[in-house]
Design an enzyme around this catalytic site. Structure first.
Site, PDB file in Angstrom:
ATOM      1  CB  CYS A 110      -2.364  -5.013  -8.894  1.00 50.48           C
ATOM      2  SG  CYS A 110      -0.883  -4.477  -8.011  1.00 50.48           S
ATOM      3  CD  GLN A 119       2.978  -0.841  -4.228  1.00 48.03           C
ATOM      4  OE1 GLN A 119       1.918  -1.429  -4.340  1.00 48.03           O
ATOM      5  NE2 GLN A 119       4.153  -1.469  -4.278  1.00 48.03           N
ATOM      6  NE  ARG A 145       3.038 -11.976   9.695  1.00 48.52           N
ATOM      7  CZ  ARG A 145       3.123 -11.427   8.494  1.00 48.52           C
ATOM      8  NH1 ARG A 145       2.047 -10.852   7.965  1.00 48.52           N
ATOM      9  NH2 ARG A 145       4.254 -11.426   7.821  1.00 48.52           N
ATOM     10  CB  SER A 192      -1.059  -6.588  -0.399  1.00 44.48           C
ATOM     11  OG  SER A 192      -0.216  -5.758  -1.177  1.00 44.48           O
ATOM     12  CG  HIS A 223      -1.218  -8.318  -4.221  1.00 47.36           C
ATOM     13  ND1 HIS A 223      -1.797  -8.828  -5.365  1.00 47.36           N
ATOM     14  CD2 HIS A 223      -1.037  -6.978  -4.468  1.00 47.36           C
ATOM     15  CE1 HIS A 223      -1.969  -7.855  -6.252  1.00 47.36           C
ATOM     16  NE2 HIS A 223      -1.509  -6.730  -5.735  1.00 47.36           N
ATOM     17  CB  CYS A 276      -6.240  -0.205  -6.734  1.00 47.35           C
ATOM     18  SG  CYS A 276      -5.261  -1.061  -5.485  1.00 47.35           S
ATOM     19  N   GLY A 316      -1.795  -0.175 -11.101  1.00 51.50           N
ATOM     20  CA  GLY A 316      -0.860   0.884 -11.427  1.00 51.50           C
ATOM     21  C   GLY A 316      -1.368   1.767 -12.553  1.00 51.50           C
TER      22      GLY A 316
END
Length: 385
Positions: A89, A159, A214, A240, A341, A371, A373
């Site tokens: 990420c 995750q 939203r 995300s 994301h 963060c 992986g």
């Protein structure tokens, strides 16, 4: 001492999965950001010495070095090379680090950093599954590794379990997560309504704004969702959004600024990356932030704005509890829970938003972390000029 300056930073709108950008080829997504970047800077694109892009799941239309493909798809000079980075990420934030390090070292003067991801076309982890199947391989990237099993056993490595481990360790309940998620949507909607993203977004087709926020979400709607992990606390509302998008920025040396008549907007004050428990995976921004502040001689009191990726609500909430940071300075325009994301693009999307918000508010220092992986995290501190 050498300096690395951010001259310009742009991004596409972030599209929902299956939304307005879903049918756009990833190379064309990246090309749109790159062309806009070059046009805004007014710099000779042939003077760019490298294009460093972040992208995960480099398969199908995202394969074959998407950094290079995007540059060529934008109609830009063939003599400029490109390279694609995968730090999960944090891939495009790492692209910024590599670009800045090249400039700081004196080996290059003009480097583009960016990232792209079309998660509608290439779902998360699709690349590893697609590559493994013809070879008769099953399981994740750790399956079959004797060294990994000896060190970490057969614990689940994903995750979602990582988010649940964080929620349990820092005692972050579902209601607290949902309150945070609701705040993310409300901040993002406010930012859109006030035009805060207008300057950083380069419209693509009919899309002029992010699709994720939203307006109609509510505590009642969030409470009706089932946890992702059975018996857990994290739901889709606190996670995300799967998204599509691209972003790019230009990093220049003092010599390039002078020779090309560029106007620096910020300088890279600090960059670092750290790792920790890969099973919990998502809590590395906590030690990485502590490391960055110590190494830079700064404290969070001296940081005006923070962008920390909202991979899951517990990631940010645990970071806030450990650091004691002021929530009113963190993700002030919402985060990935609302805005989305697009994995390989998010690092530069965050930095683009951070730069523009520092300029809007008159802040001096901004800190970005996310963060990644494998239990990793990048930290970048920029100083507005």
């Amino acid at each position: 001492m050498a300096e690395a300056y951010i001259v310009e930073a742009v991004r596409t709108p972030v599209g929902r999965r299956g939304g307005g950008l879903g049918g756009v080829h990833p190379a064309d997504l990246g090309a749109h950001a790159l062309k806009a970047l070059v046009d805004r800077c007014g710099v000779d694109p042939a003077a760019v010495e490298d294009v460093v892009f972040g992208c995960l799941d480099a398969v199908g239309p995202q394969a074959g070095d998407i950094a290079r493909t995007s540059w060529l798809a934008a109609g830009l000079p063939e003599e400029v090379p490109g390279v694609t980075v995968d730090r999960q990420c944090g891939s495009s934030q790492q692209a910024v680090h590599f670009a800045a390090q090249a400039v700081l070292s004196g080996t290059q003067d003009l480097v583009v950093a960016g990232g792209v991801q079309n998660m509608t076309q290439i779902p998360i982890a699709f690349a590893s599954r697609r590559a493994a199947e013809p070879l008769g391989l099953t399981g994740g990237p750790f399956t079959g590794s004797e060294g990994w099993r000896a060190r970490y056993g057969n614990l689940p490595v994903d995750q979602f379990h990582g988010a649940e481990l964080i929620a349990a360790k820092w005692r972050i309940g579902r209601r607290e997560q949902e309150e945070f998620a609701l705040r993310s949507h409300r901040r993002a909607v406010r930012a859109i309504d006030e035009g805060r993203f207008a300057r950083e977004i380069v419209p693509l087709g009919d899309m002029t704004a992010d699709e994720g926020p939203r307006r109609d979400t509510s505590p009642e709607k969030m409470a009706a969702l089932r946890p992702v992990v059975e018996g857990g606390t994290v739901t889709a509302a606190c996670s995300s959004q799967i998204s599509d998008g691209a972003a790019a920025l230009l990093i220049a040396s003092e010599r390039a600024v002078r020779e090309h008549g560029l106007t620096p907007r910020a300088r890279v004050h600090h960059l670092s990356a750290r790792g920790e428990d890969p099973i919990r995976m998502l809590s590395a921004p906590i030690p990485a932030t502590a490391y960055a502040l110590k190494k830079s001689g700064m404290s969070l009191d001296g940081i005006d704005l923070v962008e920390i990726n909202e991979a899951f609500a517990p990631v940010v909430l645990a970071w806030l509890k450990e650091t004691g940071a002021d929530p009113d300075r963190v993700n002030v325009n919402g985060g990935a829970i609302a805005l989305g994301h697009p994995l390989g693009a998010t690092g530069v999307r965050l930095m683009t938003t951070l730069l523009h918000e520092l300029e809007r508010t008159g802040g001096r220092f901004g800190l970005q972390t996310m963060c990644e992986g494998g239990g990793q995290a990048n930290v970048t501190i920029i100083e507005r000029m």
